[in-house]
Design a protein around this motif. Structure first.
Motif, PDB file in Angstrom:
ATOM      1  N   SER A   1       0.946  -0.967   0.013  1.00 25.04           N
ATOM      2  CA  SER A   1       0.044   0.038  -0.088  1.00 25.04           C
ATOM      3  C   SER A   1       0.769   1.080   0.021  1.00 25.04           C
ATOM      4  O   SER A   1       1.733   1.256   0.758  1.00 25.04           O
ATOM      5  N   LYS A   2       0.366   2.337  -0.928  1.00 29.49           N
ATOM      6  CA  LYS A   2       1.187   3.488  -0.720  1.00 29.49           C
ATOM      7  C   LYS A   2       1.276   4.213   0.431  1.00 29.49           C
ATOM      8  O   LYS A   2       2.314   4.405   0.953  1.00 29.49           O
ATOM      9  N   ASP A   3       0.337   4.303   1.159  1.00 25.13           N
ATOM     10  CA  ASP A   3       0.397   4.897   2.457  1.00 25.13           C
ATOM     11  C   ASP A   3      -1.103   4.582   3.442  1.00 25.13           C
ATOM     12  O   ASP A   3      -1.826   3.723   2.650  1.00 25.13           O
ATOM     13  N   ALA A   4      -1.345   5.058   4.377  1.00 29.08           N
ATOM     14  CA  ALA A   4      -2.424   4.486   5.281  1.00 29.08           C
ATOM     15  C   ALA A   4      -3.648   5.118   4.621  1.00 29.08           C
ATOM     16  O   ALA A   4      -4.742   4.031   4.543  1.00 29.08           O
ATOM     17  N   GLU A   5      -3.875   6.102   4.327  1.00 30.11           N
ATOM     18  CA  GLU A   5      -4.988   6.603   3.730  1.00 30.11           C
ATOM     19  C   GLU A   5      -5.567   5.904   2.177  1.00 30.11           C
ATOM     20  O   GLU A   5      -6.773   5.824   2.126  1.00 30.11           O
ATOM     21  N   GLU A   6      -4.499   5.698   1.466  1.00 27.02           N
ATOM     22  CA  GLU A   6      -4.987   4.878   0.346  1.00 27.02           C
ATOM     23  C   GLU A   6      -5.699   3.579   0.559  1.00 27.02           C
ATOM     24  O   GLU A   6      -6.696   3.219   0.051  1.00 27.02           O
ATOM     25  N   LEU A   7      -4.860   2.923   1.752  1.00 26.18           N
ATOM     26  CA  LEU A   7      -5.392   1.479   2.210  1.00 26.18           C
ATOM     27  C   LEU A   7      -6.974   1.679   2.887  1.00 26.18           C
ATOM     28  O   LEU A   7      -7.801   0.850   2.489  1.00 26.18           O
ATOM     29  N   LEU A   8      -6.947   2.761   3.698  1.00 23.83           N
ATOM     30  CA  LEU A   8      -8.284   2.997   4.264  1.00 23.83           C
ATOM     31  C   LEU A   8      -9.404   3.110   3.330  1.00 23.83           C
ATOM     32  O   LEU A   8     -10.544   2.822   3.412  1.00 23.83           O
ATOM     33  N   LYS A   9      -9.177   3.904   2.165  1.00 19.79           N
ATOM     34  CA  LYS A   9     -10.103   4.367   1.065  1.00 19.79           C
ATOM     35  C   LYS A   9     -10.543   3.014   0.168  1.00 19.79           C
ATOM     36  O   LYS A   9     -11.468   3.298  -0.485  1.00 19.79           O
ATOM     37  N   ARG A  10      -9.745   2.009   0.474  1.00 24.13           N
ATOM     38  CA  ARG A  10     -10.159   0.975  -0.579  1.00 24.13           C
ATOM     39  C   ARG A  10     -11.461   0.413  -0.143  1.00 24.13           C
ATOM     40  O   ARG A  10     -12.003   0.337   0.851  1.00 24.13           O
ATOM     41  N   LYS A  11     -12.262   0.022  -1.574  1.00 19.00           N
ATOM     42  CA  LYS A  11     -13.652  -0.298  -1.313  1.00 19.00           C
ATOM     43  C   LYS A  11     -13.667  -1.656  -0.301  1.00 19.00           C
ATOM     44  O   LYS A  11     -14.660  -1.619   0.476  1.00 19.00           O
ATOM     45  N   LYS A  12     -12.831  -2.411  -0.389  1.00 18.09           N
ATOM     46  CA  LYS A  12     -13.197  -3.864   0.668  1.00 18.09           C
ATOM     47  C   LYS A  12     -13.013  -3.314   2.114  1.00 18.09           C
ATOM     48  O   LYS A  12     -13.130  -4.088   3.055  1.00 18.09           O
ATOM     49  N   VAL A  13     -12.137  -2.106   2.439  1.00 17.95           N
ATOM     50  CA  VAL A  13     -11.990  -1.682   3.965  1.00 17.95           C
ATOM     51  C   VAL A  13     -13.525  -0.884   3.883  1.00 17.95           C
ATOM     52  O   VAL A  13     -13.456   0.301   3.861  1.00 17.95           O
ATOM     53  N   HIS A  14     -14.689  -1.626   4.373  1.00 18.61           N
ATOM     54  CA  HIS A  14     -16.019  -1.374   4.532  1.00 18.61           C
ATOM     55  C   HIS A  14     -15.747  -0.208   5.779  1.00 18.61           C
ATOM     56  O   HIS A  14     -15.180  -0.216   6.714  1.00 18.61           O
ATOM     57  N   ARG A  15     -17.102   0.685   5.674  1.00 22.31           N
ATOM     58  CA  ARG A  15     -16.953   1.706   6.628  1.00 22.31           C
ATOM     59  C   ARG A  15     -17.256   1.042   8.065  1.00 22.31           C
ATOM     60  O   ARG A  15     -16.643   1.367   9.166  1.00 22.31           O
ATOM     61  N   ASP A  16     -18.057  -0.245   8.037  1.00 15.60           N
ATOM     62  CA  ASP A  16     -18.344  -0.858   9.217  1.00 15.60           C
ATOM     63  C   ASP A  16     -16.992  -1.191   9.990  1.00 15.60           C
ATOM     64  O   ASP A  16     -16.698  -1.405  11.305  1.00 15.60           O
ATOM     65  N   VAL A  17     -16.033  -1.603   9.191  1.00 10.55           N
ATOM     66  CA  VAL A  17     -14.731  -2.115   9.713  1.00 10.55           C
ATOM     67  C   VAL A  17     -14.152  -1.077  10.407  1.00 10.55           C
ATOM     68  O   VAL A  17     -13.545  -1.107  11.474  1.00 10.55           O
ATOM     69  N   ILE A  18     -14.057   0.151   9.764  1.00 10.57           N
ATOM     70  CA  ILE A  18     -13.433   1.085  10.351  1.00 10.57           C
ATOM     71  C   ILE A  18     -14.188   1.671  11.547  1.00 10.57           C
ATOM     72  O   ILE A  18     -13.574   2.004  12.644  1.00 10.57           O
ATOM     73  N   PHE A  19     -15.408   1.778  11.761  1.00 13.59           N
ATOM     74  CA  PHE A  19     -16.008   1.864  12.690  1.00 13.59           C
ATOM     75  C   PHE A  19     -15.870   1.156  13.977  1.00 13.59           C
ATOM     76  O   PHE A  19     -15.578   1.612  14.997  1.00 13.59           O
ATOM     77  N   LYS A  20     -15.842  -0.206  13.580  1.00 13.08           N
ATOM     78  CA  LYS A  20     -15.663  -1.074  14.696  1.00 13.08           C
ATOM     79  C   LYS A  20     -14.212  -1.109  15.241  1.00 13.08           C
ATOM     80  O   LYS A  20     -13.987  -1.282  16.563  1.00 13.08           O
ATOM     81  N   TYR A  21     -13.314  -0.873  14.263  1.00 12.86           N
ATOM     82  CA  TYR A  21     -11.797  -0.692  14.721  1.00 12.86           C
ATOM     83  C   TYR A  21     -11.490   0.623  15.742  1.00 12.86           C
ATOM     84  O   TYR A  21     -11.088   0.525  16.722  1.00 12.86           O
ATOM     85  N   LEU A  22     -12.280   1.973  15.234  1.00 11.17           N
ATOM     86  CA  LEU A  22     -12.128   3.064  16.083  1.00 11.17           C
ATOM     87  C   LEU A  22     -12.842   2.607  17.641  1.00 11.17           C
ATOM     88  O   LEU A  22     -12.511   3.076  18.679  1.00 11.17           O
ATOM     89  N   ALA A  23     -14.164   2.043  17.621  1.00 11.80           N
ATOM     90  CA  ALA A  23     -14.765   1.631  18.666  1.00 11.80           C
ATOM     91  C   ALA A  23     -13.944   0.761  19.573  1.00 11.80           C
ATOM     92  O   ALA A  23     -13.913   1.104  20.757  1.00 11.80           O
ATOM     93  N   ASN A  24     -13.197  -0.255  18.812  1.00  9.94           N
ATOM     94  CA  ASN A  24     -12.412  -0.961  20.025  1.00  9.94           C
ATOM     95  C   ASN A  24     -11.157  -0.201  20.518  1.00  9.94           C
ATOM     96  O   ASN A  24     -10.716  -0.555  21.538  1.00  9.94           O
ATOM     97  N   GLU A  25     -10.943   0.785  20.044  1.00 10.80           N
ATOM     98  CA  GLU A  25      -9.846   1.782  20.267  1.00 10.80           C
ATOM     99  C   GLU A  25     -10.178   2.416  21.297  1.00 10.80           C
ATOM    100  O   GLU A  25      -9.504   3.398  21.944  1.00 10.80           O
TER     101      GLU A  25
END
Length: 285
Positions: A52-76
């Motif tokens: 991956s070029k950088d973290a932002e590029e990775l997070l914006k990928r289609k397969k990294v769904h909104r719910d996954v990021i939500f779950k990650y932040l909630a866990n943190e």
């Protein structure tokens, strides 16, 4: 090749572990142009991070769904509005990784962005705690999709007490003791009984008071719903104490819940706390 800081890499690893295997392998194929074969989840994650070029590029990928990021932040332990869109969640994650703050799993604080020592700003502490608690509890309700956060006895003191007062014409009081029992009973409210709690975090819906011994009492009022029906109103009082054994994070020592069924409610506009500060402290003794 990847331009990620160590902090971003470690955050990405945690986040990618939340993907389904299918999504993870599809993402690996996209990121590596199908050039890298992998034999395990771990290898797939490392390939994704490396290519991956950088973290932002990775997070914006289609397969990294909104719910996954939500779950990650909630866990943190990051407080986020449930209706945030993916763009906001990506931005919040990048901000978390680029800041000096350490996530909950490194520092283990229930409440993120703690203000000073937590006691100097009770209002912020009370509000953040309630946002965290009710988003965690509501996420256990099956009508909300798969649970996004880790419910369990780890958020309570071993000797926690729960009192549940139900006013449905007649009054019924139930008491539960111990982290395991209290955690299970509260979980059942959302999980089995499918209740959703909507706290009123403004004005008279929220009260907080601290004792000289480090106990913080947070009281919140709100409405209880199931599906589209409002079933009644609740008042909930929490006693919180920091745990020195657990990286000094706030844990729940006492919970009191009073529920008034719709029929028993006298005319009141917004649910508000009916107890004064002295009464709130008395609850937790």
């Amino acid at each position: 090749m990847s331009h990620m800081s160590l902090k971003e890499q470690s955050g990405c690893r945690k986040l990618l572990r939340l993907l389904t295997l299918d999504d993870l392998l599809a993402l690996k194929d996209t990121v590596t142009n199908r050039l890298i074969a992998v034999e395990s989840t771990q290898e797939a994650i490392e390939a994704i991070i490396t290519y991956s070029k950088d973290a932002e590029e990775l997070l914006k990928r289609k397969k990294v769904h909104r719910d996954v990021i939500f779950k990650y932040l909630a866990n943190e332990g990051v407080a986020i509005l449930p209706n945030s869109d993916k763009h906001q969640l990506v931005w919040r994650t990048i901000e978390l990784w680029s800041s000096g703050e350490i996530s909950r799993h490194e520092k283990n604080t229930v409440i993120k962005d703690e203000v000073g020592d937590g006691l100097s700003d009770l209002a912020a502490l009370g509000k953040q705690f309630c946002q965290w608690f009710f988003s965690l509890l509501n996420s256990q309700n099956p009508s909300q999709g798969p649970p996004v956060q880790d419910w369990g006895p780890q958020h309570f003191w071993e000797d926690v007490r729960l009192r549940l007062l139900l006013c449905t014409g007649e009054q019924r009081v139930d008491e539960f003791n111990g982290a395991q029992m209290v955690s299970q009973r509260l979980h059942a409210l959302a999980g089995e009984e499918r209740l959703l709690f909507c706290p009123n975090l403004e004005g008279s819906g929220l009260k907080y008071v601290s004792s000289p011994h480090g106990l913080v009492v947070v009281a919140v009022a709100g409405t209880i719903h199931r599906d589209n029906a409002c079933l009644g109103i609740f008042e909930q009082v929490f006693g919180l104490i920091r745990s020195p054994m657990d990286d000094n994070r706030w844990k729940i020592k006492y919970v009191y819940i009073k529920v008034e069924a719709q029929g028993a409610i006298t005319e009141r506009q917004l649910p508000c706390i009916t107890y004064d500060s002295k009464e709130l402290l008395r609850f937790c003794n």
